[in-house]
Write an enzyme that holds these catalytic residues in place. Sequence first.
Site, PDB file in Angstrom:
ATOM      1  N   HIS A  72      42.573   3.919   7.378  1.00  0.00           N
ATOM      2  CA  HIS A  72      42.600   4.213   6.187  1.00  0.00           C
ATOM      3  C   HIS A  72      41.527   5.175   5.631  1.00  0.00           C
ATOM      4  O   HIS A  72      40.287   4.939   5.766  1.00  0.00           O
ATOM      5  CB  HIS A  72      42.663   2.925   5.275  1.00  0.00           C
ATOM      6  N   PRO A  97      35.021 -11.488  -1.932  1.00  0.00           N
ATOM      7  CA  PRO A  97      35.733 -10.806  -1.045  1.00  0.00           C
ATOM      8  C   PRO A  97      36.064  -9.332  -1.423  1.00  0.00           C
ATOM      9  O   PRO A  97      36.348  -8.433  -0.634  1.00  0.00           O
ATOM     10  CB  PRO A  97      36.930 -11.289  -1.256  1.00  0.00           C
TER      11      PRO A  97
HETATM   12  C1  DHB Z   1      41.566  -7.419   1.981  1.00  0.00           C
HETATM   13  C2  DHB Z   1      40.773  -8.105   1.561  1.00  0.00           C
HETATM   14  C3  DHB Z   1      39.611  -7.625   0.735  1.00  0.00           C
HETATM   15  O1  DHB Z   1      38.766  -8.539   0.212  1.00  0.00           O
HETATM   16  C4  DHB Z   1      39.584  -6.328   0.624  1.00  0.00           C
HETATM   17  O2  DHB Z   1      38.646  -5.894  -0.024  1.00  0.00           O
HETATM   18  C5  DHB Z   1      40.500  -5.556   1.107  1.00  0.00           C
HETATM   19  C6  DHB Z   1      41.555  -5.949   1.895  1.00  0.00           C
HETATM   20  C7  DHB Z   1      42.913  -7.621   2.939  1.00  0.00           C
HETATM   21  O3  DHB Z   1      42.664  -9.039   3.146  1.00  0.00           O
HETATM   22  O4  DHB Z   1      43.598  -7.286   3.244  1.00  0.00           O
END
Ligand code: DHB
Length: 393
Positions: A72, A293
């Site tokens: 990406h 995340p």
């Molecule tokens: C995903 C999870 C994330 O926290 C992120 O920033 C980008 C992608 C994922 O699980 O695809």
Amino acid sequence: RSVDVAIIGAGPAGLMLAHLLRREGLSTVTVDSRGEEEIHRTHRAGILEHASVEMLAHEDLGSRVLSEGHRHDGIDLRFDGESHRVDFRELVGESVWLYPQNEVFHDLASAAHHHTMDVRYEVSEAHPLDIDSENPGIRFVESDGSSRVVRARYVVGADGSRSVCRNAIPEHRRTHSSTTYPFAWFGILATAAPSAPELIYARSPRGFALISQRSADVQRMYFQCDPDTDPDAWSDEDIWNELQKRIDGPDHLELKTGPIFEKTVLKFRSFVCDPMRYERLVLAGDAAHTVPPTGAKGLNLALADVRVLAPALASAVRGNSALLDEYSSTALSRVWKAQNFSYWMTGMLHQDPEESTFASARHRGELRSVVDSVHGQAFLAEQYTGWPDIPTT
Ligand code: DHB
């Protein structure tokens, strides 16, 4: 039995470390309380930095990251119903790869079988022993009920955010820093076609949404929710409606929907344990630090830790502990950059339930400062794709 390094935790941090040490000619044992299938089924993030891909692509791991992963070259930041592309390649000459963490684990675990490494799943009560002596080790109970002690030169705690190893460091010899967030993520996996070529990070008055992917026919998406949300109380239709509302805009971007086969609520916080080493015990990955995340730094940080740790342990086993003495400060320097990035992305893109009109408008100003400036975009791109390693002496 005795080995050079005993590792508690067979997730990506523990297994990658075991592989790096194998290449250095060191012997290891790696134990985990979970079963191999159980770890493989654990869904986590899916974005790998360039440096993580390089580690995984080493030929002796037989990983499918380059054949099955997807490069990406950018992401979309979406707010006020409008998408703004951040072009990583053009801005900083780097890309990231979409390759799910469960595939990373699968590759590392299969390679461990292939190289007949000593990895023991489904053990219980694993904990470090005598870490302030010359002869430390680990104790654990095998799945058949027999109790084992393995002596080692060093013990590594790669046992995740609820680390037992971390607690073996005397309390007065470590500092814990953390912050919490008033929201969580509702994560889904669905059988559907991709809705967009790249990931979309969206801020809306209803809260954050992330449109990610897994493959041509499986998609991963998340939306900000209350931490007490019960995923089973949400029907597929409720979920698709909510996700769609968070990306609605004048361009009529429409999500491609399909049956949802996995729903989880992820609680998150930021946490750092400093230092990451005490005498003969060293921490790596989530055992020492967790990030929210947003931006997918967790796995990448764990791999960055073991990249620094493996040569340090190898030279310590050979009698020179200079690199190991620097491990914690080298690793923490990156950890704090990633803490800042994850915190920044989270704050900028989420809607605090108690947010004032000032705070909401300022966040929009913040997003505009990123997308309206090539320097702002480059700042995000540099951090998202990952920082270069600090050269070690
Ligand atoms: C995903 C999870 C994330 O926290 C992120 O920033 C980008 C992608 C994922 O699980 O695809």
